[in-house]
Design a protein around this motif. Structure first.
Motif, PDB file in Angstrom:
ATOM      1  N   LEU A 164       0.833  -1.207   0.000  1.00 16.19           N
ATOM      2  CA  LEU A 164       0.000   0.000   0.000  1.00 16.19           C
ATOM      3  C   LEU A 164       0.873   1.266   0.000  1.00 16.19           C
ATOM      4  O   LEU A 164       0.577   2.241  -0.692  1.00 16.19           O
ATOM      5  N   GLU A 165       1.958   1.237   0.774  1.00 13.87           N
ATOM      6  CA  GLU A 165       2.863   2.401   0.799  1.00 13.87           C
ATOM      7  C   GLU A 165       3.388   2.691  -0.600  1.00 13.87           C
ATOM      8  O   GLU A 165       3.389   3.825  -1.079  1.00 13.87           O
ATOM      9  N   LYS A 170       2.660   6.001  -3.170  1.00 14.60           N
ATOM     10  CA  LYS A 170       3.797   6.771  -3.683  1.00 14.60           C
ATOM     11  C   LYS A 170       3.755   6.821  -5.202  1.00 14.60           C
ATOM     12  O   LYS A 170       3.961   7.866  -5.821  1.00 14.60           O
ATOM     13  N   GLU A 171       3.478   5.702  -5.827  1.00 15.57           N
ATOM     14  CA  GLU A 171       3.380   5.687  -7.283  1.00 15.57           C
ATOM     15  C   GLU A 171       2.201   6.542  -7.755  1.00 15.57           C
ATOM     16  O   GLU A 171       2.278   7.236  -8.756  1.00 15.57           O
ATOM     17  N   TRP A 172       1.102   6.490  -7.006  1.00 19.55           N
ATOM     18  CA  TRP A 172      -0.104   7.270  -7.357  1.00 19.55           C
ATOM     19  C   TRP A 172       0.235   8.763  -7.436  1.00 19.55           C
ATOM     20  O   TRP A 172      -0.248   9.484  -8.292  1.00 19.55           O
TER      21      TRP A 172
END
Ligand code: ADP
Ligand code: NI
Length: 215
Positions: free
Chosen positions: A204-205, A209-211
């Motif tokens: 999820l982290e 971050k990619e989002w």
């Protein structure tokens, strides 16, 4: 009693031949392996554990208009047809009726070590790398989006809200997957759940971050 295993396996494979990827024969096979390992470690009745694993998703209510008795009914009908003993049938059918995460919203009506072992094995398969894969597969199957920052996960989940949820797939992590670690019954499963939980947290982290274009 082991002569009951092969006909049960054949029946389940055939019945689930067109199942959605997260609830297919391979889910059954993984849960069965895990349940037998946990069952041996915990001193459970391994016959009941293995038969329960094979039959636990024989007819999931969410693929049958919400009919929660269809799974237990189908299992009972099959077990009677191959002449499994009455006490074993009752135990296995009770396990199938009570194993589901959504039924954990209701007051517990039945308990046994074998049910606990199977719940743990089924829940472990909803966690970690495989749990993530199954969740996005299910989201694709029902046409849900991946993530929508404007739609927060439901904080207080009731059984009917959980079943009706058409929320983005990421929300399912908060509504179910991240809660599973605390729901494990056996020491064996608690140990395995820890690593799978951490993997989902890291996932999820990275996702967020990619989002945001940060990685
Ligand atoms: P139970 O039958 O114990 O309530 P489910 O069959 O609903 O559990 O869940 C099994 C797996 O199916 C979940 O771990 C998840 O991977 C997937 N799944 C179920 N509901 C959803 C949902 N609303 N969104 C995404 N995945 C889901
Ligand atoms: Ni299952």
């Amino acid at each position: 009693m082991n002569h009951f295993i092969k006909p049960t396996e054949d029946f389940v494979r055939k019945t689930l031949s067109h199942a959605e990827g997260g609830h297919d024969w391979w889910h059954i096979e993984r849960v069965r392996k895990m349940a037998v390992v946990i069952g041996r470690a915990e001193g459970a009745d391994v016959f009941v554990v293995e038969m329960g694993a094979l039959l636990h998703d024989i007819a999931d209510a969410k693929f049958h208009d919400g009919d929660e008795e269809i799974g237990p009914r189908k299992a009972r009908y099959f077990l009677e047809s191959i002449d499994v003993s009455k006490p074993h049938i009752e135990h296995i059918v009770n396990i199938i009726r009570h194993i589901s995460f959504k039924n954990s919203f209701d007051a517990p009506g039945f308990s046994s070590l074998e049910l606990k072992v199977l719940q743990d094995a089924d829940r472990l398969d909803a966690m970690g790398a495989i749990g993530i894969a199954r969740t996005f597969n299910y989201g694709g199957h029902t046409g849900s989006g991946l993530y929508d920052p404007d739609i927060p996960p439901m904080a207080q989940l009731t059984k009917s809200a959980y079943k009706k949820s058409k929320a983005p797939t990421i929300n399912h992590f908060y509504e179910k997957l991240l809660k599973l670690k605390q729901m494990m019954h056996t020491e064996t499963a608690k140990r395995l759940a820890e690593g799978r939980h951490q993997f989902m947290v890291s996932y999820l982290e990275q996702f967020y971050k990619e989002w945001e274009g940060e990685l």
